[in-house]
Design a protein around this motif. Structure first.
Motif, PDB file in Angstrom:
ATOM      1  N   ASN A 128       8.624  29.677 -46.785  1.00 11.40           N
ATOM      2  CA  ASN A 128       8.855  28.621 -45.798  1.00 11.40           C
ATOM      3  C   ASN A 128      10.081  28.951 -44.952  1.00 11.40           C
ATOM      4  O   ASN A 128      11.164  29.181 -45.484  1.00 11.40           O
ATOM      5  CB  ASN A 128       9.056  27.285 -46.529  1.00 11.40           C
ATOM      6  N   TRP A 168       1.491  22.443 -48.265  1.00 10.64           N
ATOM      7  CA  TRP A 168       0.746  23.687 -48.062  1.00 10.64           C
ATOM      8  C   TRP A 168      -0.737  23.426 -48.327  1.00 10.64           C
ATOM      9  O   TRP A 168      -1.086  22.753 -49.292  1.00 10.64           O
ATOM     10  CB  TRP A 168       1.216  24.770 -49.022  1.00 10.64           C
ATOM     11  N   ALA A 208      -0.565  22.087 -52.109  1.00  6.04           N
ATOM     12  CA  ALA A 208       0.675  22.074 -52.882  1.00  6.04           C
ATOM     13  C   ALA A 208       1.798  21.480 -52.052  1.00  6.04           C
ATOM     14  O   ALA A 208       1.743  21.443 -50.813  1.00  6.04           O
ATOM     15  CB  ALA A 208       1.034  23.483 -53.333  1.00  6.04           C
ATOM     16  N   ASN A 213       5.761  22.012 -51.709  1.00  8.22           N
ATOM     17  CA  ASN A 213       6.854  22.896 -52.078  1.00  8.22           C
ATOM     18  C   ASN A 213       7.697  23.161 -50.835  1.00  8.22           C
ATOM     19  O   ASN A 213       7.152  23.325 -49.741  1.00  8.22           O
ATOM     20  CB  ASN A 213       6.307  24.216 -52.647  1.00  8.22           C
ATOM     21  N   ASP A 214       9.018  23.221 -51.003  1.00 13.21           N
ATOM     22  CA  ASP A 214       9.875  23.376 -49.835  1.00 13.21           C
ATOM     23  C   ASP A 214      10.350  24.802 -49.596  1.00 13.21           C
ATOM     24  O   ASP A 214      11.026  25.058 -48.606  1.00 13.21           O
ATOM     25  CB  ASP A 214      11.105  22.462 -49.951  1.00 13.21           C
ATOM     26  N   SER A 215      10.007  25.751 -50.461  1.00 16.14           N
ATOM     27  CA  SER A 215      10.534  27.098 -50.276  1.00 16.14           C
ATOM     28  C   SER A 215       9.437  28.157 -50.331  1.00 16.14           C
ATOM     29  O   SER A 215       8.977  28.650 -49.303  1.00 16.14           O
ATOM     30  CB  SER A 215      11.612  27.393 -51.312  1.00 16.14           C
ATOM     31  N   PHE A 217       5.585  29.318 -51.811  1.00 16.30           N
ATOM     32  CA  PHE A 217       4.298  28.903 -52.369  1.00 16.30           C
ATOM     33  C   PHE A 217       3.458  30.157 -52.611  1.00 16.30           C
ATOM     34  O   PHE A 217       3.262  30.967 -51.707  1.00 16.30           O
ATOM     35  CB  PHE A 217       3.590  27.948 -51.409  1.00 16.30           C
TER      36      PHE A 217
END
Length: 216
Positions: free
Chosen positions: A57, A67, A88, A90-92, A94
């Motif tokens: 990301n 995502w 999903a 997720n902030d960083s 995947f």
């Protein structure tokens, strides 16, 4: 009576002065803060059949992320249709394992009062192929290579890197010829692009102030 008249005159003058002062007084409201919309960006690596592909990301101005991986399927009647393979939050980073060779759509959606999304087509194959673009807003080279295990970047100014999607800030504006070489086993692929840097990435915040009596 004369004293009362004098007092009334003084009160009238004071009231008139106060009314005039109130009319002349200007109240300045603070500027409204604009909540800028987010900008969605991501890169990936190991888009090779048999490997787990990881998406990085690189979005800005967002705090919530989604995502979505979409693939093609064929029903009993031979009709192709798209369906969600994975969703999903997720902030960083995947990661997803693609169990078939082919092209897949990956969407990253960002939220922060506003939303923005970006969809990229990821090709899962066994043939090495390198590709990238320059995301100047964050000084990042976004890697979109397929089936590559290691990389060598030449930024065109004498500096190099072996990172997947390197952050790199040029010392000056101008045009630069960037070369990316990707390796996978005994095979390799090379691509060259010219990038143009129009502004220097660092910003120097500054403000001035005026002091007038009790107002800043």
């Amino acid at each position: 009576m004369k004293h009362l008249k004098f007092i009334f005159i003084i009160l009238f003058v004071l009231q008139a002065s106060m009314s005039f002062a109130q009319k002349e007084k200007q109240i300045y409201q603070p500027p409204s803060v604009t909540n800028l919309p987010p900008q969605a960006h991501f890169s990936w690596s190991n888009a090779c059949f048999g490997d787990t592909t990881c998406f990085v990301n690189q979005s800005i101005l967002a705090n919530t992320y989604t995502w979505t991986v979409i693939g093609d399927s064929v029903n009993l009647f031979g009709t192709h249709f798209k369906h969600v393979l994975k969703k999903a939050f997720n902030d960083s980073i995947f990661c997803y394992y693609f169990d078939k060779i082919g092209s897949y759509s990956v969407t990253l959606t960002c939220y922060d009062n506003h939303l923005d999304s970006i969809t990229e087509v990821v090709s899962i194959d066994t043939i090495p192929s390198v590709s990238f673009y320059y995301f100047g807003c964050k000084d990042i080279f976004v890697n979109q290579s397929t089936c590559i295990s290691s990389f060598l970047w030449d930024f065109g100014d004498g500096h190099t890197s072996t990172l997947i999607s390197p952050f790199y800030q040029y010392a000056d504006t101008g045009s630069y010829h960037v070369t990316l070489v990707g390796y996978h086993g005994n095979t390799s692929d090379t691509v060259k692009h010219q990038v143009y840097v129009s502004t220097v990435g660092f910003v120097n915040p500054h403000f001035t102030q005026t002091v007038s009596h009790d107002t800043v």
